[in-house]
Each structure stands twice: as C-alpha cells, then as structure tokens.
Design a protein around this motif. Structure first.
Motif, mmCIF file in Angstrom:
data_model
loop_
_atom_site.group_PDB
_atom_site.id
_atom_site.type_symbol
_atom_site.label_atom_id
_atom_site.label_comp_id
_atom_site.label_asym_id
_atom_site.label_seq_id
_atom_site.Cartn_x
_atom_site.Cartn_y
_atom_site.Cartn_z
ATOM 1 N N LEU A 1 0.872 -1.190 0.000
ATOM 2 C CA LEU A 1 0.000 0.000 0.000
ATOM 3 C C LEU A 1 0.899 1.227 0.000
ATOM 4 N N CYS A 2 0.579 2.197 -0.856
ATOM 5 C CA CYS A 2 1.504 3.312 -1.107
ATOM 6 C C CYS A 2 1.457 4.359 0.013
ATOM 7 N N PRO A 3 2.604 4.640 0.648
ATOM 8 C CA PRO A 3 2.650 5.635 1.729
ATOM 9 C C PRO A 3 2.318 7.042 1.244
ATOM 10 N N CYS A 4 2.728 7.367 0.024
ATOM 11 C CA CYS A 4 2.481 8.708 -0.515
ATOM 12 C C CYS A 4 0.982 8.902 -0.736
ATOM 13 N N SER A 5 0.360 7.910 -1.368
ATOM 14 C CA SER A 5 -1.075 7.968 -1.639
ATOM 15 C C SER A 5 -1.855 8.108 -0.334
ATOM 16 N N LYS A 6 -1.437 7.392 0.690
ATOM 17 C CA LYS A 6 -2.112 7.468 2.000
ATOM 18 C C LYS A 6 -1.977 8.885 2.577
ATOM 19 N N GLU A 7 -0.787 9.454 2.432
ATOM 20 C CA GLU A 7 -0.483 10.768 3.007
ATOM 21 C C GLU A 7 -1.291 11.892 2.338
ATOM 22 N N ILE A 8 -1.401 11.812 1.028
ATOM 23 C CA ILE A 8 -1.967 12.951 0.291
ATOM 24 C C ILE A 8 -3.471 12.852 0.050
ATOM 25 N N SER A 9 -4.048 11.675 0.287
ATOM 26 C CA SER A 9 -5.468 11.487 -0.054
ATOM 27 C C SER A 9 -6.355 11.722 1.167
ATOM 28 N N ASP A 10 -7.546 12.290 0.925
ATOM 29 C CA ASP A 10 -8.490 12.497 2.033
ATOM 30 C C ASP A 10 -9.002 11.151 2.545
ATOM 31 N N TYR A 11 -9.104 10.181 1.670
ATOM 32 C CA TYR A 11 -9.466 8.829 2.085
ATOM 33 C C TYR A 11 -8.888 7.829 1.096
ATOM 34 N N GLY A 12 -8.675 6.609 1.592
ATOM 35 C CA GLY A 12 -8.137 5.540 0.750
ATOM 36 C C GLY A 12 -6.638 5.673 0.508
ATOM 37 N N ALA A 13 -6.103 4.721 -0.210
ATOM 38 C CA ALA A 13 -4.696 4.717 -0.647
ATOM 39 C C ALA A 13 -4.585 3.619 -1.685
ATOM 40 N N HIS A 14 -3.849 3.884 -2.775
ATOM 41 C CA HIS A 14 -3.786 2.804 -3.775
ATOM 42 C C HIS A 14 -2.929 1.658 -3.241
ATOM 43 N N ASN A 15 -3.401 0.488 -3.537
ATOM 44 C CA ASN A 15 -2.668 -0.694 -3.054
ATOM 45 C C ASN A 15 -2.815 -1.795 -4.085
ATOM 46 N N GLN A 16 -1.921 -2.778 -4.049
ATOM 47 C CA GLN A 16 -1.830 -3.759 -5.124
ATOM 48 C C GLN A 16 -1.138 -5.025 -4.658
ATOM 49 N N ARG A 17 -1.217 -6.034 -5.519
ATOM 50 C CA ARG A 17 -0.438 -7.243 -5.264
ATOM 51 C C ARG A 17 0.996 -6.977 -5.716
ATOM 52 N N SER A 18 1.949 -7.516 -4.980
ATOM 53 C CA SER A 18 3.368 -7.377 -5.329
ATOM 54 C C SER A 18 3.979 -8.765 -5.392
ATOM 55 N N LEU A 19 5.061 -8.864 -6.153
ATOM 56 C CA LEU A 19 5.791 -10.131 -6.186
ATOM 57 C C LEU A 19 7.209 -9.883 -5.683
ATOM 58 N N VAL A 20 7.564 -10.596 -4.614
ATOM 59 C CA VAL A 20 8.926 -10.502 -4.068
ATOM 60 C C VAL A 20 9.676 -11.756 -4.486
ATOM 61 N N THR A 21 10.768 -11.578 -5.215
ATOM 62 C CA THR A 21 11.575 -12.727 -5.642
ATOM 63 C C THR A 21 12.921 -12.664 -4.924
ATOM 64 N N ILE A 22 13.190 -13.694 -4.144
ATOM 65 C CA ILE A 22 14.424 -13.731 -3.346
ATOM 66 C C ILE A 22 15.281 -14.884 -3.852
ATOM 67 N N ARG A 23 16.497 -14.576 -4.268
ATOM 68 C CA ARG A 23 17.438 -15.623 -4.678
ATOM 69 C C ARG A 23 18.632 -15.578 -3.724
#
Ligand code: GTP
Length: 266
Positions: A152-174
C-alpha cells in the motif's frame, strides 16, 4: 558405452573428435518437464519441475551425451534439498564425464496458511527454484522463491483524504547457501522474509473478518517498493547462512498500467 547401440552397430557420432578448437561453455537440455519431490515444512511435496541441465564440453569432443541428462533425472528418488542437490550435481557431472555443469529446476510449491482472524486453512502457491552450478572447481547452490504479497503506497495514503492505492506485489528472493549441508534454509523461512516485510501477506481463503483485518493491516503498514526491497534485504543481511543474494520486488501498480520495480544485490 551403450550395449544396445553397440549390438545394432549404430555409430556414436557424439563421441567423435571435433577439430574446430572451440570449447562450449554450456550444452545440454532445456525445459524438460519432469517430477520433483521436495521437502517443505517437514512434508514431502510432489511437484512437476521445469529442468535445465547442462555441462561444459571440451574443444576436442563433438557432442555431449544428451540421453544421460534424462537418465540422471529419472534416477532421482529421494526428496531434493540443498545438500542433496550438491551431491546430485556431482553424480550428474560424473555421468556426463564433465568437470563443470549446472542444474536448474523451477517449480510450484505450497504452504498451508491460517487466515488471520477466522483461522481457516488453505494452501497458497509459491514459485520455487533450485540452481546448482560447478565452475572452475567451485560449487554454488542457490535457492529462489517468488512470493505474492500486498503493498500500500505511503504517498497515496499521506496525500489522499481517504483511501490509498494498493496492489499485489511479487517478491523474488534468490539466495546463495553458504553451506548447503549445515546451513540449509527451509523454503518456509525464505517465504517469511518476504511476507513479514510486506504491507500485508495474502491468503487464498479469507472470510469477511479476515478481509477487514488484511485491509486495515495494509493501511497501517504502508510500503513503497523501496521500503519492501530494503526490509527484505535487512532480514537477509541478518542471516549468517546466506552468502550472495538478489531481491527483486515488483508492484503491479493499480494506478498505472505498468509496474514499480526495485532490486538489491549483495
Ligand atoms: N550431442 C547431441 N545429442 C543430440 C542432439 N540432438 C539429439 N541428440 C541426442 O542424441 C542422443 C542419442 O542417444 P544415445 O544413443 O543414448 O547417446 P548418448 O546420449 O551419447 O549416450 P551414451 O550412449 O550413453 O553415450 C539422444 O538422446 C538425442 O536426444 C544434439 O544436437 N547434440
């Protein structure tokens, strides 16, 4: 070498001499789909892997022995772990009469997860890979996981009156395992490095109370792609069993039709 083909008087072209004075660094088979038994969280899982197997070929040899790669695959009976992979790489090289070579297996594996509030259980799928390489007398064993999480995006949370954009992420660890015998790392441990670093981990089955928990957990724990990649790297840095590593994070941004991406390598 092969009694059947000897008996049939079939010429052995691979074993002829080559006069072009060109060694081949890597030759072998690619994308062989073959079963793999894997130990995950103490339980053996049967999965299908996509295998790439190859060896170095000296300049004077015309061809490698392609059928022996599949013979090696078919001889695998024990569940494969990092220590077993190091041993089996030697077996494969011996079979092929090669000094250097590489085994790569890519597969899916599953971990049983408990939903955060309801406690209901379900299986989440992860991508796994094992890579074993012998080069100039040195063996390196790598393990890789691909872990789906939520950011979930910290910037979007900070600047928006409500909500925050968020998404699925893929973490690949080798990770390179410093000592595959004594310092083996469980697949589950690698997965937790990613899940504990995310805004929230994810589950296949969630009831409404769980959904509320995941939504609020991510909102309270916002992460840029940079935060996520750094937090995973910090966990890897703290683990003495891990040598070189590479962490990739891809956020499938819900406000764009492209991804945000970051990598840290050691
Ligand atoms: N080296 C090489 N082999 C190929 C190529 N294309 C097909 N083959 C393989 O040639 C193999 C012939 O099999 P075998 O008669 O068992 O020969 P071999 O793999 O050298 O094994 P041995 O008989 O144990 O020496 C088959 O497995 C084919 O897959 C190629 O481009 N290069």
């Amino acid at each position: 070498m092969n009694t059947l083909t000897d008996a049939l008087h079939i010429p052995d072209t691979q074993s002829e001499r080559d006069e072009r004075h060109l060694a081949i660094q890597r030759v072998g088979v690619k994308d062989v789909r073959y079963p793999l038994n894997l130990r995950v969280a103490g339980v053996v899982q049967s999965t299908a892997a996509l295998w790439n197997l190859d060896v170095a070929l000296p300049a004077e040899k015309k061809g490698t022995h392609m059928s022996r790669f599949v013979a090696w695959l078919d001889a695998q009976s024990e569940p494969l772990d990092a220590a077993g992979l190091a041993r089996e790489l030697d077996v494969m090289l011996d079979k092929l009469g090669a000094s250097d070579g590489r085994i790569e297996a890519r597969f899916s594996f599953f971990i049983r997860k408990k939903a955060p509030v309801s406690g209901l259980q379900s299986l989440l799928d992860y991508a796994g890979a094992f890579i074993a390489e012998r080069k100039n007398g040195q063996t390196a064993i790598w393990a890789e996981v691909g872990v789906p999480v939520k950011s979930l995006c910290p910037c979007s949370k900070e600047i928006s009156d409500y909500g925050a954009h968020n998404q699925r992420s893929l973490v690949t660890i080798r990770v390179e395992l410093k000592d595959p015998v004594a310092g083996a790392i469980e697949w589950k441990e690698l997965v937790r490095f990613a899940e504990e670093s995310a805004s929230s981990e994810i589950w296949p089955m969630l009831k409404r109370a769980d959904e509320k928990w995941v939504t609020e957990r991510a909102y309270e724990n916002p992460k840029f792609v940079e935060d996520l990649v750094r937090d995973v790297a910090l966990r890897l840095n703290a683990d003495a069993r891990i040598g070189h590593y590479r962490v990739d994070v891809e956020n499938f941004e819900s406000i764009h039709n492209h991804s945000a991406w970051a990598r840290i390598e050691r």
